[in-house]
Design an enzyme around this catalytic site. Structure first.
Site, short mmCIF file in Angstrom:
data_model
loop_
_atom_site.label_atom_id
_atom_site.label_comp_id
_atom_site.label_asym_id
_atom_site.label_seq_id
_atom_site.Cartn_x
_atom_site.Cartn_y
_atom_site.Cartn_z
N GLN A 1 0.82 -1.21 0.00
CA GLN A 1 0.00 0.00 0.00
C GLN A 1 0.86 1.26 0.00
OE1 GLN A 1 -2.13 -0.94 3.58
NE2 GLN A 1 -0.22 -1.33 4.65
N HIS B 1 -8.27 2.89 20.45
CA HIS B 1 -7.42 1.88 21.10
C HIS B 1 -7.97 1.45 22.45
CE1 HIS B 1 -4.41 3.43 18.05
NE2 HIS B 1 -4.63 2.17 17.76
N ASP C 1 0.46 0.70 13.81
CA ASP C 1 0.79 1.99 14.45
C ASP C 1 1.21 1.81 15.90
OD1 ASP C 1 -1.84 2.27 16.15
OD2 ASP C 1 -2.51 1.79 14.12
N GLU D 1 1.97 -7.69 11.75
CA GLU D 1 1.60 -6.61 10.81
C GLU D 1 2.20 -6.97 9.44
OE1 GLU D 1 0.09 -3.25 10.48
OE2 GLU D 1 0.86 -3.76 8.50
N ASP E 1 1.84 -11.95 6.88
CA ASP E 1 0.39 -11.97 6.72
C ASP E 1 -0.27 -12.63 7.94
OD1 ASP E 1 -2.21 -12.22 5.90
OD2 ASP E 1 -1.76 -13.27 4.04
N GLY E 2 -1.19 -11.91 8.55
CA GLY E 2 -1.87 -12.42 9.74
C GLY E 2 -2.67 -13.68 9.46
N ASP F 1 -6.81 -5.81 14.60
CA ASP F 1 -6.76 -4.35 14.41
C ASP F 1 -6.41 -4.10 12.95
OD1 ASP F 1 -6.47 -1.64 14.61
OD2 ASP F 1 -4.80 -1.69 16.02
N ASP G 1 -9.42 -1.41 6.48
CA ASP G 1 -10.72 -1.72 5.85
C ASP G 1 -10.60 -2.95 4.95
OD1 ASP G 1 -11.48 0.58 7.11
OD2 ASP G 1 -11.28 1.86 5.35
N PRO H 1 -4.75 -6.10 1.23
CA PRO H 1 -4.25 -7.23 2.03
C PRO H 1 -5.17 -7.57 3.21
CG PRO H 1 -2.93 -5.25 2.45
CD PRO H 1 -3.84 -4.93 1.30
N1 SAM Z 1 -7.22 1.87 13.23
C1 SAM Z 1 -7.14 1.46 11.90
C2 SAM Z 1 -8.43 1.49 11.14
O1 SAM Z 1 -9.41 0.90 11.54
O2 SAM Z 1 -8.44 2.14 10.10
C3 SAM Z 1 -6.39 0.21 11.73
C4 SAM Z 1 -4.97 0.51 12.02
S1 SAM Z 1 -3.71 -0.55 11.62
C5 SAM Z 1 -2.57 0.61 11.01
C6 SAM Z 1 -4.23 -1.62 10.32
C7 SAM Z 1 -3.08 -2.43 9.78
O3 SAM Z 1 -3.51 -3.70 9.33
C8 SAM Z 1 -2.39 -1.78 8.57
O4 SAM Z 1 -1.17 -1.22 8.94
C9 SAM Z 1 -2.23 -2.91 7.57
O5 SAM Z 1 -0.97 -2.95 6.94
C10 SAM Z 1 -2.49 -4.13 8.45
N2 SAM Z 1 -2.94 -5.30 7.68
C11 SAM Z 1 -3.77 -5.33 6.61
N3 SAM Z 1 -3.92 -6.59 6.17
C12 SAM Z 1 -3.16 -7.38 6.99
C13 SAM Z 1 -2.90 -8.78 7.03
N4 SAM Z 1 -3.45 -9.61 6.15
N5 SAM Z 1 -2.08 -9.25 8.00
C14 SAM Z 1 -1.51 -8.41 8.91
N6 SAM Z 1 -1.73 -7.07 8.90
C15 SAM Z 1 -2.54 -6.57 7.96
#
Ligand code: SAM
Length: 288
Positions: free
Chosen positions: A32, A63, A87, A107, A138-139, A156, A159, A163
């Site tokens: 991204q 949070h 974050d 993350e 990847d989670g 967390d 949208d 990913p």
């Molecule tokens: N508070 C935020 C919101 O609701 O908009 C979420 C914050 S956090 C920064 C979300 C994180 O999820 C992103 O940094 C993104 O890179 C991560 N993410 C997205 N898909 C993921 C996956 N498949 N595995 C692990 N992390 C992932």
């Protein structure tokens, strides 16, 4: 004075604009576009692919609400898994509990975490804590492969695009179920009840097929479209409406800025338009 604004365009129907003082970081990761800006009204803000993730002004609300209802319900949360959360704000709140021995944060995008470490210490300052294991992967794959077990899993995520899309389907939640202990709890970022009710329905249905307790909590989020936002709660045993443990306040290292026991119970009371869509998947209200 320059007049620069950053705008999140949400679902092509609404835009939220923030006036920018300074661009602090911008980069393109394999996943991204990552942007950190300093704004006039909301402090520093992180946007992934133009979608607002956190602002310093109101990140405490998000949070607090993604972490504390679950942590105040679980009898003894020691091992915590955070999926996404790059974050660092969720990890910061989890570490307030003295019972916590280990936090694994998975993350997918290291650039997000590095940008926050460099520019948003308010959220990222606890990521170097010795209890924290940071994994950049990847989670979905992590929960499918790991042999570790957790007391609380916090999804967390961003949208459900790019990913994060697989974080909203049943295979992922089956994996989460498998990594949870017998009294485990999962909480997930569950979008806006106004704009994403179908997605909320899907998550509530998936969780109801796997877990014995399923609830939805709402709260207001100053910088997210629509103002009201949701977290989906599910667990194998513990019910936030029956097992909330006020005594845990005494064990805390730190305080809450938003969450308290009245908000804990109030958050799970959701409005009729949302209830009509998802109530068939939610656990009955106690004493009803
Ligand atoms: N508070 C935020 C919101 O609701 O908009 C979420 C914050 S956090 C920064 C979300 C994180 O999820 C992103 O940094 C993104 O890179 C991560 N993410 C997205 N898909 C993921 C996956 N498949 N595995 C692990 N992390 C992932």
């Amino acid at each position: 004075m320059e007049n620069i604004w950053v705008e999140e365009v949400f679902k092509d129907v609404i835009g939220l604009r923030f006036r920018v003082k300074e661009i602090l970081f911008q980069g393109q990761s394999p996943f991204q576009k990552v942007l950190v800006v300093d704004t006039y009204g909301h402090g520093k803000a992180l946007l992934n692919d133009g979608m607002l993730m956190v602002t310093e002004r109101d990140e405490f609300v998000y949070h607090d609400m993604i972490v504390h209802p679950a942590m105040m319900t679980h009898p003894n949360p020691k091992k915590i898994l955070v999926i996404g959360g790059g974050d660092g704000g969720t990890v910061r709140e989890v570490l307030k509990y003295k019972s916590v021995e280990k936090v694994v944060m998975v993350e997918i995008d290291e650039m997000v975490t590095q940008a926050c470490k460099d520019h948003i210490p308010q959220t990222s300052s606890k990521l170097g804590d010795p209890k924290v294991e940071l994994r950049f992967e990847d989670g979905v794959k992590y929960v499918a492969d790991t042999k570790e077990k957790f007391d609380v899993v916090i999804v967390d995520s961003s949208d459900p695009i790019g990913p994060a899309t697989p974080l909203f389907n049943k295979d992922f939640y089956q994996g989460v179920y498998n990594v949870l202990e017998d009294d485990g709890i999962v909480v997930s970022q569950c979008e806006s009840p106004y704009y994403e009710i179908e997605m909320q329905k899907t998550i509530a249905r998936i969780k109801s097929e796997l877990f014995s307790i399923v609830r939805m909590a709402n709260y207001t989020n100053l910088s997210y479209p629509g103002g009201m936002w949701s977290f989906s709660f599910a667990s194998k045993k513990c019910d936030p409406l029956k097992d909330f443990n006020k005594e845990r306040y005494k064990e805390l290292d730190g305080d809450f800025e938003y969450y308290n026991d009245q908000i804990h119970f109030g958050a799970f009371q959701i409005p009729n338009f949302q209830l009509k869509q998802i109530s068939e998947y939610l656990s009955p209200w106690p004493n009803q």
